[in-house]
Scaffold this active site. Structure first.
Site, short mmCIF file in Angstrom:
data_model
loop_
_atom_site.label_atom_id
_atom_site.label_comp_id
_atom_site.label_asym_id
_atom_site.label_seq_id
_atom_site.Cartn_x
_atom_site.Cartn_y
_atom_site.Cartn_z
N TYR A 20 0.85 -1.21 0.00
CA TYR A 20 0.00 0.00 0.00
C TYR A 20 0.88 1.24 0.00
O TYR A 20 1.78 1.33 0.82
CB TYR A 20 -0.92 0.04 1.23
CG TYR A 20 -1.92 -1.08 1.37
CD1 TYR A 20 -2.20 -1.96 0.32
CD2 TYR A 20 -2.62 -1.28 2.56
CE1 TYR A 20 -3.14 -2.98 0.47
CE2 TYR A 20 -3.56 -2.28 2.71
CZ TYR A 20 -3.80 -3.13 1.66
OH TYR A 20 -4.73 -4.14 1.80
N LEU B 243 -17.36 -1.46 2.83
CA LEU B 243 -18.33 -0.49 2.31
C LEU B 243 -18.44 -0.58 0.79
O LEU B 243 -18.94 0.34 0.15
CB LEU B 243 -17.92 0.93 2.73
CG LEU B 243 -18.00 1.20 4.24
CD1 LEU B 243 -17.41 2.56 4.58
CD2 LEU B 243 -19.45 1.11 4.72
N GLY C 258 -17.08 2.32 -0.78
CA GLY C 258 -17.83 3.56 -0.57
C GLY C 258 -19.24 3.51 -1.15
O GLY C 258 -20.10 4.32 -0.81
N LEU D 200 -21.71 1.60 -0.52
CA LEU D 200 -22.75 1.36 0.49
C LEU D 200 -23.02 2.60 1.35
O LEU D 200 -23.94 2.59 2.16
CB LEU D 200 -22.39 0.14 1.35
CG LEU D 200 -22.39 -1.19 0.57
CD1 LEU D 200 -21.81 -2.32 1.42
CD2 LEU D 200 -23.80 -1.54 0.10
N LYS E 126 -23.47 7.28 -1.75
CA LYS E 126 -23.13 8.54 -2.44
C LYS E 126 -22.90 8.38 -3.93
O LYS E 126 -22.71 9.37 -4.62
CB LYS E 126 -21.92 9.21 -1.78
CG LYS E 126 -20.60 8.47 -1.91
CD LYS E 126 -19.54 9.24 -1.12
CE LYS E 126 -18.25 8.49 -1.08
NZ LYS E 126 -17.27 9.13 -0.21
N1 LIG Z 1 -6.58 -8.22 1.71
C1 LIG Z 1 -6.80 -7.58 0.58
O1 LIG Z 1 -6.51 -8.09 -0.52
C2 LIG Z 1 -7.41 -6.21 0.63
C3 LIG Z 1 -7.87 -5.61 -0.55
C4 LIG Z 1 -8.44 -4.34 -0.46
C5 LIG Z 1 -8.56 -3.70 0.77
N2 LIG Z 1 -8.10 -4.31 1.91
C6 LIG Z 1 -8.19 -3.64 3.23
O2 LIG Z 1 -9.51 -3.20 3.46
C7 LIG Z 1 -9.52 -1.82 3.76
C8 LIG Z 1 -10.83 -1.22 3.35
O3 LIG Z 1 -10.90 -1.18 1.94
P1 LIG Z 1 -11.23 0.15 1.19
O4 LIG Z 1 -10.85 1.32 2.04
O5 LIG Z 1 -10.59 0.07 -0.14
O6 LIG Z 1 -12.79 0.06 0.97
P2 LIG Z 1 -14.05 0.38 1.89
O7 LIG Z 1 -13.73 0.34 3.32
O8 LIG Z 1 -15.13 -0.45 1.34
O9 LIG Z 1 -14.37 1.90 1.47
C9 LIG Z 1 -13.87 2.94 2.25
C10 LIG Z 1 -14.02 4.27 1.50
O10 LIG Z 1 -15.38 4.64 1.44
C11 LIG Z 1 -15.52 6.03 1.67
N3 LIG Z 1 -16.27 6.20 2.93
C12 LIG Z 1 -15.98 5.69 4.15
N4 LIG Z 1 -16.90 6.05 5.07
C13 LIG Z 1 -17.80 6.80 4.42
C14 LIG Z 1 -18.97 7.47 4.84
N5 LIG Z 1 -19.41 7.42 6.09
N6 LIG Z 1 -19.66 8.17 3.90
C15 LIG Z 1 -19.24 8.22 2.62
N7 LIG Z 1 -18.12 7.61 2.16
C16 LIG Z 1 -17.41 6.90 3.06
C17 LIG Z 1 -14.09 6.60 1.78
O11 LIG Z 1 -13.59 6.92 0.48
P3 LIG Z 1 -13.77 8.36 -0.19
O12 LIG Z 1 -13.82 9.39 0.87
O13 LIG Z 1 -12.58 8.47 -1.09
O14 LIG Z 1 -15.03 8.25 -0.96
C18 LIG Z 1 -13.31 5.38 2.25
O15 LIG Z 1 -11.94 5.48 1.95
C19 LIG Z 1 -8.27 -1.27 3.11
O16 LIG Z 1 -7.81 -0.06 3.68
C20 LIG Z 1 -7.31 -2.40 3.35
O17 LIG Z 1 -6.78 -2.29 4.66
C21 LIG Z 1 -7.55 -5.55 1.84
#
Ligand SMILES: NC(=O)c1ccc[n+]([C@@H]2O[C@H](COP(=O)([O-])OP(=O)(O)OC[C@H]3O[C@@H](n4cnc5c(N)ncnc54)[C@H](OP(=O)(O)O)[C@@H]3O)[C@@H](O)[C@H]2O)c1
Length: 316
Positions: free
Chosen positions: A53, A215, A218, A220, A223
């Site tokens: 990352y 989420l 994002g 879910l 937005k």
């Molecule tokens: N093991 C793996 O292969 C793998 C793969 C992917 C991810 N991960 C892990 O999972 C974590 C989470 O994944 P992710 O951050 O990509 O996806 P996520 O948690 O599904 O989406 C989070 C994003 O949604 C938006 N968001 C969060 N809360 C919100 C709210 N209350 N209202 C509106 N928008 C909101 C923000 O982005 P914006 O503000 O930019 O819209 C935030 O960065 C990663 O940080 C990583 O640690 C692991």
């Protein structure tokens, strides 16, 4: 904050893990420090990152997220004992080998420890399966790290049930440490990668399960309703596939529950995961303090059985 055990390891985590793949991408260092401080001060404790990352950002090499966390720990050393640090190895070629070979893991851990500015990783995960490295070699490499005190527990991510079964059987047969945690993709939009044989195995084997993309990048939060909404976001590629009838049905169900609780849809989507059988905690990231506060509120939101079922049905 009530904590939950991570498998049979000695680690316990609050039911929401902070996802740090936004550091070095959509979140700069001063904001990252504020998010991490607020997260820990709210009583939550687990932070998920990886050596790669955020390599996908033009100009980055990977390691930016770990470096940001390391700088935060250096600025506030007392934080180290308050957090469960989770990082991963094996998704990209390292300097000394690739995937989950012994060489790659031995070199990878040193890079992660250096960037994180700590002497130990609480939970070290195999980022994705590596068909070229025998699982016994991988587990032996982890055993050496545990014996050296550099890693406290291990787990895997993106496993199939068959691959995880083989890893658990090898650990048992050879007297090696076992994967205590699995990290699959799982949310109201993406259920197939976890539900079924992988979920059954994790429950039967008493594994901790921390799920990612909680989420749906994002979506879910509600937005993104149109292609025009996507144009403004760095996450357009991850979200586009959900703009369909099923996706909008899920948002409608989230909306009804959210209104009843005066909560946000994102909070309800996370509460659904927290209540799901076999899930220890969802991982979610936030890019500002308002979003962070939503992650915290999700841990306090209790859905009724009827609400829980309405969400499940909408996404079936
Ligand atoms: N093991 C793996 O292969 C793998 C793969 C992917 C991810 N991960 C892990 O999972 C974590 C989470 O994944 P992710 O951050 O990509 O996806 P996520 O948690 O599904 O989406 C989070 C994003 O949604 C938006 N968001 C969060 N809360 C919100 C709210 N209350 N209202 C509106 N928008 C909101 C923000 O982005 P914006 O503000 O930019 O819209 C935030 O960065 C990663 O940080 C990583 O640690 C692991």
């Amino acid at each position: 904050m009530n904590t939950r055990p991570l498998g049979r390891s000695a680690l316990r985590i609050a039911p929401l893990v902070f996802g740090a793949n936004v550091f070095g991408w959509t979140v700069d260092q001063p904001t990252a420090f504020r998010l991490l401080d607020r997260f820990v001060d709210a009583g939550l404790n687990a932070v998920d990152t990886a050596d790669v990352y955020s390599r996908w950002v033009p100009g980055n090499r990977g390691g930016e997220s770990e470096t940001t966390i390391g700088n935060w720990l250096k600025a506030s050393p007392a934080r180290r004992s308050q957090v469960v640090l989770i990082t991963k190895v094996g998704a990209a070629p390292g300097t000394d080998g690739k995937g989950l070979s012994a060489k790659s893991i031995a070199a990878g851990v040193e890079g992660s420890l250096r960037r994180l500015q700590t002497d130990r990783i609480d939970l070290y995960l195999s980022h994705r399966p590596d068909a070229e490295s025998p699982i016994e070699e991988t587990l032996r490499a982890y055993e050496a790290l545990i014996q050296a005190g550099k890693v406290r527990a291990i787990g895997s991510s993106n496993s199939t049930a068959t691959g995880l079964r083989e890893a658990l059987d090898t650990a048992a047969a050879k007297g090696l440490p076992r994967y205590e945690v699995e990290q699959p993709e799982y949310n109201l939009c993406e259920r197939k990668k976890f539900e079924g044989s992988l979920q059954d195995l994790c429950i039967a084997e008493d594994l901790g399960v921390i799920v990612y993309y909680s989420l749906a990048s994002g979506f879910l939060s509600g937005k993104y309703r149109s292609k025009a909404d996507l144009e403004k976001s760095a996450r357009a590629d991850g979200v586009r596939k959900y703009l369909n009838d099923r996706g909008f049905r899920i948002l409608k169900a989230l909306d009804a529950v959210a209104q009843a609780h005066r909560a946000k849809k994102a909070e309800v989507a996370l509460a659904w995961l927290i209540a799901r059988e076999g899930v220890t905690a969802p991982i979610a990231s936030a890019t500002n303090l308002d979003q962070l506060d939503s992650l915290v509120r999700a841990t306090q939101l209790k859905l009724s059985a009827k609400e829980f079922q309405s969400l499940t049905t909408a996404s079936d």
